[in-house]
Scaffold this motif. Structure first.
Motif, PDB file in Angstrom:
ATOM      1  N   PRO A  59       0.840  -1.211   0.000  1.00  0.00           N
ATOM      2  CA  PRO A  59       0.000   0.000   0.000  1.00  0.00           C
ATOM      3  C   PRO A  59       0.870   1.254   0.000  1.00  0.00           C
ATOM      4  CG  PRO A  59      -0.841  -1.601   1.580  1.00  0.00           C
ATOM      5  CD  PRO A  59       0.488  -2.136   1.101  1.00  0.00           C
ATOM      6  N   GLY A 105     -10.452   0.103  -8.398  1.00  0.00           N
ATOM      7  CA  GLY A 105      -9.233  -0.658  -8.142  1.00  0.00           C
ATOM      8  C   GLY A 105      -8.170  -0.355  -9.171  1.00  0.00           C
ATOM      9  N   TRP A 109      -6.221   3.092 -10.401  1.00  0.00           N
ATOM     10  CA  TRP A 109      -4.840   3.308  -9.973  1.00  0.00           C
ATOM     11  C   TRP A 109      -3.848   3.373 -11.131  1.00  0.00           C
ATOM     12  CZ3 TRP A 109      -5.413  -1.366  -6.157  1.00  0.00           C
ATOM     13  CH2 TRP A 109      -6.363  -1.018  -5.179  1.00  0.00           C
ATOM     14  N   VAL A 133      -0.678   2.371  -5.867  1.00  0.00           N
ATOM     15  CA  VAL A 133      -1.640   1.847  -4.905  1.00  0.00           C
ATOM     16  C   VAL A 133      -1.800   2.858  -3.770  1.00  0.00           C
ATOM     17  CG1 VAL A 133      -2.178  -0.034  -3.317  1.00  0.00           C
ATOM     18  CG2 VAL A 133      -0.986  -0.508  -5.479  1.00  0.00           C
ATOM     19  N   THR A 137      -4.715   0.944   1.388  1.00  0.00           N
ATOM     20  CA  THR A 137      -5.488  -0.026   0.599  1.00  0.00           C
ATOM     21  C   THR A 137      -5.466  -1.386   1.281  1.00  0.00           C
ATOM     22  OG1 THR A 137      -5.009   1.112  -1.482  1.00  0.00           O
ATOM     23  CG2 THR A 137      -5.648  -1.202  -1.618  1.00  0.00           C
TER      24      THR A 137
END
Length: 336
Positions: A59, A105, A109, A133, A137
């Motif tokens: 993340p 998602g 991104w 990301v 997340t």
């Protein structure tokens, strides 16, 4: 890059019905599951992998990738290029979302340098992109892809009953998948609902609902045991999905072609996936009730007819006996 509009002359319910059908076909042509990675005319593929992109990130981290777009035609082509999220279809296949679908998602991104690319004739073009990301997340598997979309090919205009003119333009989409794993604790969890069955003619169709409640991609399979049935000592295999993305819902189906005429028993499904093994069971009770009721009515009618016949014969015998007795008494009365 927009397709020419579907033209229609306003004329009541027929026009409305045809316009609805054309809209549905147009959406199917431009959305849903992307075509193969390379159609022989245009193609898109990873630069450093054989089939799809496979990435692992923490993340808050980012990674760069490169796609190669191929133009096998004799003329340059300008294509629309955009990222989308991945989906599990109700049929259990992997699909890339439509351009108009919300992106939460991979589709959200991934960033491209431009939303249009021009590929020279008989050439390859490298298309760089970056996936970032967001911090925080949740861990798990995410899927999406990069789409190339060709300009619309204008279809022929036709008339129906001389009343409505319609035209369907075809848009070709091709995509390459991106599988992304966000680092963290993997949760493999698969839940099943109540298994049901439906009879149609001589066949029984079993339906087993599944839901991926974890954060990893699963590949479930299931078998149905009906070995305890009279006349149906067998096992069936449910249709096997390609995959189930996290959060996906899917109904598996198994069909018994020649089911016994009458049955009362249980059917047990065994579900196997990366999440382990589960079991689902349902009770089967069915019979050709119309045939049975008709047979019972025929039997009751026969019994009623027999009873009436016996009653008639008994009455006839009593009447005959009474007449005979009267005849024997008549001469004696005359003598007196």
């Amino acid at each position: 890059m927009t397709s020419p509009p579907v033209r229609a002359r306003p004329h009541g319910p027929l026009r409305a019905a045809l316009m609805t059908a054309v809209l549905a076909l147009a959406l199917l042509a431009s959305a849903g599951q992307a075509a193969a990675v390379d159609s022989g005319t245009l193609g898109i593929r990873p630069a450093n992998e054989s089939d799809f992109f496979h990435l692992s990130l923490y993340p808050g981290a980012a990674a760069d990738g490169t796609a190669i777009v191929s133009n096998h035609t004799q003329t340059p082509v300008t294509l629309l290029n955009y990222p989308v999220d991945g989906q599990s279809t109700p049929q259990g296949t992997f699909a890339l979302a439509a351009q108009s679908d919300a992106r939460s998602g991979v589709g959200a991104w991934a960033q491209l340098n431009a939303d249009h690319i021009t590929v020279p004739a008989n050439s390859d073009l490298t298309v760089p992109f970056r996936i970032s990301v967001p911090a925080g997340t949740p861990p798990g598997d995410y899927a999406g892809g990069l789409i190339i979309q060709s300009p619309p090919v204008q279809g022929q205009t036709t008339k129906v009953n001389g009343d409505t003119a319609v035209r369907l333009d075809v848009i070709q989409r091709q995509g390459v998948r991106i599988y992304l794993n966000v680092a963290g604790t993997a949760v493999k969890s698969l839940q099943h609902g109540d298994m049901s069955w439906q009879q149609s003619g001589d066949a029984l169709t079993f339906t087993l609902p599944l839901k991926n409640t974890g954060n990893t991609i699963l590949h479930p399979s299931a078998k149905l045991d009906i070995s305890g049935w009279v006349g149906a000592n067998t096992q069936l295999t449910f249709d096997t999905p390609e995959s189930m993305l996290p959060g996906a819902n899917l109904d598996l189906h198994a069909k018994l072609i020649q089911a016994p005429l009458i049955q009362a028993g249980n059917a047990e499904a065994t579900i196997t996936s990366e999440a382990g093994t589960g079991h689902a069971e349902t009770t089967i009770n069915y019979a050709p009730w119309l045939l049975i009721i008709t047979g019972l009515l025929v039997v009751l009618a026969a019994l009623y007819g027999s009873w009436r016949m016996v009653r008639f014969v008994r009455r006839a015998r009593r009447a005959i006996a009474q007449v005979s007795a009267n005849e024997r008494e008549a001469p004696q009365s005359a003598v007196r």
